[in-house]
Design a protein around this motif. Structure first.
Motif, PDB file in Angstrom:
ATOM      1  N   GLY A  76      17.492 -30.062 -22.450  1.00 56.62           N
ATOM      2  CA  GLY A  76      18.731 -30.660 -22.923  1.00 56.62           C
ATOM      3  C   GLY A  76      18.760 -32.115 -22.526  1.00 56.62           C
ATOM      4  O   GLY A  76      17.726 -32.690 -22.155  1.00 56.62           O
ATOM      5  N   PRO A  77      19.926 -32.728 -22.571  1.00 60.15           N
ATOM      6  CA  PRO A  77      20.041 -34.147 -22.229  1.00 60.15           C
ATOM      7  C   PRO A  77      19.709 -34.414 -20.757  1.00 60.15           C
ATOM      8  O   PRO A  77      19.661 -33.504 -19.933  1.00 60.15           O
ATOM      9  CB  PRO A  77      21.502 -34.475 -22.535  1.00 60.15           C
ATOM     10  CG  PRO A  77      22.214 -33.180 -22.608  1.00 60.15           C
ATOM     11  CD  PRO A  77      21.205 -32.132 -22.949  1.00 60.15           C
ATOM     12  N   ALA A  78      19.513 -35.679 -20.456  1.00 62.72           N
ATOM     13  CA  ALA A  78      19.134 -36.089 -19.102  1.00 62.72           C
ATOM     14  C   ALA A  78      20.126 -35.583 -18.055  1.00 62.72           C
ATOM     15  O   ALA A  78      19.728 -35.169 -16.962  1.00 62.72           O
ATOM     16  CB  ALA A  78      18.998 -37.607 -19.027  1.00 62.72           C
ATOM     17  N   GLU A  79      21.420 -35.600 -18.382  1.00 63.36           N
ATOM     18  CA  GLU A  79      22.439 -35.142 -17.423  1.00 63.36           C
ATOM     19  C   GLU A  79      22.235 -33.666 -17.068  1.00 63.36           C
ATOM     20  O   GLU A  79      22.394 -33.277 -15.911  1.00 63.36           O
ATOM     21  CB  GLU A  79      23.848 -35.343 -17.980  1.00 63.36           C
ATOM     22  CG  GLU A  79      24.228 -36.785 -18.232  1.00 63.36           C
ATOM     23  CD  GLU A  79      23.638 -37.361 -19.523  1.00 63.36           C
ATOM     24  OE1 GLU A  79      23.274 -36.590 -20.446  1.00 63.36           O
ATOM     25  OE2 GLU A  79      23.528 -38.589 -19.598  1.00 63.36           O
ATOM     26  N   LEU A  80      21.891 -32.863 -18.049  1.00 60.40           N
ATOM     27  CA  LEU A  80      21.642 -31.438 -17.811  1.00 60.40           C
ATOM     28  C   LEU A  80      20.468 -31.281 -16.855  1.00 60.40           C
ATOM     29  O   LEU A  80      20.540 -30.520 -15.887  1.00 60.40           O
ATOM     30  CB  LEU A  80      21.351 -30.718 -19.137  1.00 60.40           C
ATOM     31  CG  LEU A  80      21.069 -29.222 -19.044  1.00 60.40           C
ATOM     32  CD1 LEU A  80      21.603 -28.525 -20.277  1.00 60.40           C
ATOM     33  CD2 LEU A  80      19.605 -28.922 -18.861  1.00 60.40           C
ATOM     34  N   MET A  81      19.391 -32.016 -17.118  1.00 64.71           N
ATOM     35  CA  MET A  81      18.198 -31.891 -16.287  1.00 64.71           C
ATOM     36  C   MET A  81      18.425 -32.451 -14.885  1.00 64.71           C
ATOM     37  O   MET A  81      17.936 -31.890 -13.906  1.00 64.71           O
ATOM     38  CB  MET A  81      17.004 -32.570 -16.960  1.00 64.71           C
ATOM     39  CG  MET A  81      16.562 -31.868 -18.249  1.00 64.71           C
ATOM     40  SD  MET A  81      16.278 -30.083 -18.068  1.00 64.71           S
ATOM     41  CE  MET A  81      14.875 -30.066 -16.951  1.00 64.71           C
ATOM     42  N   CYS A  82      19.176 -33.542 -14.769  1.00 58.18           N
ATOM     43  CA  CYS A  82      19.499 -34.084 -13.435  1.00 58.18           C
ATOM     44  C   CYS A  82      20.297 -33.061 -12.636  1.00 58.18           C
ATOM     45  O   CYS A  82      20.038 -32.855 -11.446  1.00 58.18           O
ATOM     46  CB  CYS A  82      20.264 -35.397 -13.562  1.00 58.18           C
ATOM     47  SG  CYS A  82      19.243 -36.783 -14.068  1.00 58.18           S
ATOM     48  N   GLY A  83      21.266 -32.424 -13.276  1.00 62.29           N
ATOM     49  CA  GLY A  83      22.050 -31.379 -12.616  1.00 62.29           C
ATOM     50  C   GLY A  83      21.177 -30.215 -12.189  1.00 62.29           C
ATOM     51  O   GLY A  83      21.347 -29.656 -11.103  1.00 62.29           O
ATOM     52  N   GLN A  84      20.219 -29.848 -13.045  1.00 56.93           N
ATOM     53  CA  GLN A  84      19.316 -28.746 -12.707  1.00 56.93           C
ATOM     54  C   GLN A  84      18.424 -29.123 -11.535  1.00 56.93           C
ATOM     55  O   GLN A  84      18.219 -28.321 -10.625  1.00 56.93           O
ATOM     56  CB  GLN A  84      18.475 -28.347 -13.921  1.00 56.93           C
ATOM     57  CG  GLN A  84      17.514 -27.201 -13.645  1.00 56.93           C
ATOM     58  CD  GLN A  84      18.216 -25.926 -13.243  1.00 56.93           C
ATOM     59  OE1 GLN A  84      18.988 -25.356 -13.996  1.00 56.93           O
ATOM     60  NE2 GLN A  84      17.957 -25.454 -12.029  1.00 56.93           N
ATOM     61  N   LEU A  85      17.896 -30.330 -11.529  1.00 58.55           N
ATOM     62  CA  LEU A  85      17.058 -30.771 -10.408  1.00 58.55           C
ATOM     63  C   LEU A  85      17.848 -30.812  -9.104  1.00 58.55           C
ATOM     64  O   LEU A  85      17.349 -30.381  -8.056  1.00 58.55           O
ATOM     65  CB  LEU A  85      16.429 -32.129 -10.711  1.00 58.55           C
ATOM     66  CG  LEU A  85      15.363 -32.127 -11.805  1.00 58.55           C
ATOM     67  CD1 LEU A  85      14.944 -33.556 -12.138  1.00 58.55           C
ATOM     68  CD2 LEU A  85      14.169 -31.294 -11.409  1.00 58.55           C
ATOM     69  N   ASP A  86      19.071 -31.312  -9.157  1.00 62.09           N
ATOM     70  CA  ASP A  86      19.930 -31.317  -7.961  1.00 62.09           C
ATOM     71  C   ASP A  86      20.150 -29.888  -7.461  1.00 62.09           C
ATOM     72  O   ASP A  86      20.129 -29.635  -6.250  1.00 62.09           O
ATOM     73  CB  ASP A  86      21.281 -31.971  -8.259  1.00 62.09           C
ATOM     74  CG  ASP A  86      21.189 -33.483  -8.430  1.00 62.09           C
ATOM     75  OD1 ASP A  86      20.164 -34.077  -8.033  1.00 62.09           O
ATOM     76  OD2 ASP A  86      22.151 -34.064  -8.990  1.00 62.09           O
ATOM     77  N   HIS A  87      20.358 -28.973  -8.395  1.00 59.04           N
ATOM     78  CA  HIS A  87      20.578 -27.563  -8.031  1.00 59.04           C
ATOM     79  C   HIS A  87      19.327 -26.975  -7.369  1.00 59.04           C
ATOM     80  O   HIS A  87      19.432 -26.220  -6.393  1.00 59.04           O
ATOM     81  CB  HIS A  87      20.972 -26.760  -9.276  1.00 59.04           C
ATOM     82  CG  HIS A  87      21.275 -25.335  -8.998  1.00 59.04           C
ATOM     83  ND1 HIS A  87      22.392 -24.932  -8.297  1.00 59.04           N
ATOM     84  CD2 HIS A  87      20.605 -24.213  -9.329  1.00 59.04           C
ATOM     85  CE1 HIS A  87      22.397 -23.607  -8.209  1.00 59.04           C
ATOM     86  NE2 HIS A  87      21.325 -23.157  -8.825  1.00 59.04           N
ATOM     87  N   LEU A  88      18.149 -27.312  -7.891  1.00 60.65           N
ATOM     88  CA  LEU A  88      16.910 -26.824  -7.279  1.00 60.65           C
ATOM     89  C   LEU A  88      16.773 -27.321  -5.850  1.00 60.65           C
ATOM     90  O   LEU A  88      16.384 -26.568  -4.953  1.00 60.65           O
ATOM     91  CB  LEU A  88      15.699 -27.250  -8.106  1.00 60.65           C
ATOM     92  CG  LEU A  88      15.505 -26.535  -9.436  1.00 60.65           C
ATOM     93  CD1 LEU A  88      14.392 -27.188 -10.235  1.00 60.65           C
ATOM     94  CD2 LEU A  88      15.237 -25.062  -9.236  1.00 60.65           C
ATOM     95  N   VAL A  89      17.096 -28.587  -5.620  1.00 67.80           N
ATOM     96  CA  VAL A  89      17.036 -29.147  -4.263  1.00 67.80           C
ATOM     97  C   VAL A  89      18.011 -28.391  -3.358  1.00 67.80           C
ATOM     98  O   VAL A  89      17.664 -27.993  -2.238  1.00 67.80           O
ATOM     99  CB  VAL A  89      17.337 -30.660  -4.273  1.00 67.80           C
ATOM    100  CG1 VAL A  89      17.532 -31.189  -2.860  1.00 67.80           C
ATOM    101  CG2 VAL A  89      16.231 -31.416  -4.989  1.00 67.80           C
ATOM    102  N   GLU A  90      19.229 -28.176  -3.848  1.00 68.41           N
ATOM    103  CA  GLU A  90      20.238 -27.447  -3.073  1.00 68.41           C
ATOM    104  C   GLU A  90      19.761 -26.033  -2.748  1.00 68.41           C
ATOM    105  O   GLU A  90      19.882 -25.572  -1.611  1.00 68.41           O
ATOM    106  CB  GLU A  90      21.537 -27.401  -3.886  1.00 68.41           C
ATOM    107  CG  GLU A  90      22.680 -26.712  -3.203  1.00 68.41           C
ATOM    108  CD  GLU A  90      23.919 -26.679  -4.092  1.00 68.41           C
ATOM    109  OE1 GLU A  90      24.578 -25.630  -4.108  1.00 68.41           O
ATOM    110  OE2 GLU A  90      24.197 -27.692  -4.765  1.00 68.41           O
ATOM    111  N   MET A  91      19.216 -25.336  -3.745  1.00 69.07           N
ATOM    112  CA  MET A  91      18.746 -23.962  -3.517  1.00 69.07           C
ATOM    113  C   MET A  91      17.578 -23.931  -2.542  1.00 69.07           C
ATOM    114  O   MET A  91      17.462 -22.997  -1.744  1.00 69.07           O
ATOM    115  CB  MET A  91      18.347 -23.314  -4.848  1.00 69.07           C
ATOM    116  CG  MET A  91      19.500 -23.093  -5.811  1.00 69.07           C
ATOM    117  SD  MET A  91      20.793 -22.016  -5.156  1.00 69.07           S
ATOM    118  CE  MET A  91      19.938 -20.444  -5.135  1.00 69.07           C
TER     119      MET A  91
END
Length: 125
Positions: A76-91
């Motif tokens: 999806g858009p860059a914002e979606l992927m940035c949110g997903q990457l942040d979530h991976l770091v958090e997890m």
């Protein structure tokens, strides 16, 4: 799958095409499964909540290995992927989660399976 994970002490996941379901944000999940009928999505979400609840058990271990392609493939858009990457770091900061990434610079010595591989060590309980 929730039942198997519920009795497992260690669950291992390898994914080379997309973020594993347990680690997906809601936006990423919708990008992947957005065309699924609403009633089926509701069932998926309910099952996923049960599966994710196992990740709160500090006696369990969840090991995720992703290829770099998973992180670079834009769902999806860059914002979606940035949110997903942040979530991976958090997890990855959770005590029950180990997250590894295989970089593109590594030579592949075998052909990865066409689908994700899921392996679980089940406890004797």
């Amino acid at each position: 799958m929730a039942r198997i994970e519920g009795s497992a002490m260690t669950s291992r996941f390898f994914q080379h095409t997309r973020v594993p379901t347990l680690l997906q944000t809601e936006a990423y999940r919708l990008a992947v499964h957005g065309n699924t009928p609403a009633r089926e999505q509701e069932a998926v979400i309910n099952a996923l909540q049960v599966r994710r609840s196992h990740m709160d058990d500090l006696g369990k271990r969840f090991v995720f290995v992703l290829t770099e392609a998973v992180l670079r493939w834009r769902m999806g858009p860059a914002e979606l992927m940035c949110g997903q990457l942040d979530h991976l770091v958090e997890m990855s900061r959770r005590p029950s989660v180990l997250l590894g990434v295989v970089p593109w610079s590594v030579n592949m010595v075998t052909v990865a399976p066409a689908v994700s591989t899921y392996m679980t060590n089940v406890s004797s309980r």
